[in-house]
Design a protein around this motif. Sequence first.
Motif, PDB file in Angstrom:
ATOM      1  N   LEU A   4     -15.222  24.583 -17.345  1.00 38.45           N
ATOM      2  CA  LEU A   4     -15.638  23.203 -17.584  1.00 38.45           C
ATOM      3  C   LEU A   4     -17.115  23.082 -17.215  1.00 38.45           C
ATOM      4  N   GLU A   6     -20.189  20.258 -16.908  1.00 41.52           N
ATOM      5  CA  GLU A   6     -20.640  18.873 -16.953  1.00 41.52           C
ATOM      6  C   GLU A   6     -22.104  18.804 -17.375  1.00 41.52           C
ATOM      7  N   CYS A  22     -18.064  16.423 -20.141  1.00 43.06           N
ATOM      8  CA  CYS A  22     -17.392  17.579 -19.548  1.00 43.06           C
ATOM      9  C   CYS A  22     -16.842  18.405 -20.701  1.00 43.06           C
ATOM     10  N   ALA A  24     -15.147  21.707 -22.320  1.00 41.25           N
ATOM     11  CA  ALA A  24     -14.242  22.804 -21.985  1.00 41.25           C
ATOM     12  C   ALA A  24     -14.509  23.998 -22.893  1.00 41.25           C
ATOM     13  N   ILE A  28      -8.720  21.480 -25.164  1.00 45.49           N
ATOM     14  CA  ILE A  28      -8.272  20.634 -24.065  1.00 45.49           C
ATOM     15  C   ILE A  28      -6.867  20.090 -24.320  1.00 45.49           C
ATOM     16  N   MET A  34      -6.840  14.875 -17.035  1.00 44.88           N
ATOM     17  CA  MET A  34      -8.234  15.188 -16.722  1.00 44.88           C
ATOM     18  C   MET A  34      -8.804  14.088 -15.839  1.00 44.88           C
ATOM     19  N   ARG A  71     -11.928  10.825 -24.056  1.00 42.73           N
ATOM     20  CA  ARG A  71     -11.706  12.237 -24.345  1.00 42.73           C
ATOM     21  C   ARG A  71     -11.751  12.427 -25.860  1.00 42.73           C
ATOM     22  N   THR A  77     -14.011  17.829 -25.294  1.00 43.57           N
ATOM     23  CA  THR A  77     -14.927  17.211 -24.341  1.00 43.57           C
ATOM     24  C   THR A  77     -14.359  15.905 -23.804  1.00 43.57           C
ATOM     25  N   CYS A  95     -15.966  17.130 -13.089  1.00 43.94           N
ATOM     26  CA  CYS A  95     -14.747  16.936 -13.863  1.00 43.94           C
ATOM     27  C   CYS A  95     -13.712  17.966 -13.409  1.00 43.94           C
ATOM     28  N   ALA A  97      -9.610  19.385 -14.568  1.00 42.04           N
ATOM     29  CA  ALA A  97      -8.558  19.365 -15.579  1.00 42.04           C
ATOM     30  C   ALA A  97      -7.374  20.177 -15.084  1.00 42.04           C
ATOM     31  N   TYR A 104      -8.638  23.131 -12.811  1.00 43.44           N
ATOM     32  CA  TYR A 104      -9.952  23.716 -13.062  1.00 43.44           C
ATOM     33  C   TYR A 104     -11.008  22.679 -12.712  1.00 43.44           C
ATOM     34  N   GLY A 106     -15.338  21.781 -12.780  1.00 40.99           N
ATOM     35  CA  GLY A 106     -16.685  22.108 -13.226  1.00 40.99           C
ATOM     36  C   GLY A 106     -17.610  22.251 -12.037  1.00 40.99           C
TER      37      GLY A 106
END
Length: 115
Positions: A4, A6, A22, A24, A28, A34, A71, A77, A95, A97, A104, A106
Amino acid sequence: QVQLVESGGGLVQPGGSLRLSCAASGSIFSFTVMYWYRQVLGKEREWVATFTSGGTTVYADSVKGRFTISRDNAKNTMYLQMTLLKPEDTAIYYCKANDISRAYWGQGTQVTVSS
């Protein structure tokens, strides 16, 4: 390995706006939920907003009515539109997720609200 990233942080005057992204590294669609968090140096990381796979959004009281989480599955993103920014919104924004196996994070993007 999902990554991720940002972006979109920066310096803005009080009352201004910023949009954080954010991105990915993969789809996603696999994420069940998220989040956006923020952290001021020396303080605990604070939850800001949630976006579920079902489209439900939830906000911390401190940002409700000013921030909007969204999202775009086609772009893999997530976004955080921030308006009416205050000096107390200054922080590193992260961010996060979750899929069915793990979470996960960022690396963060700095937001500074100052005149």
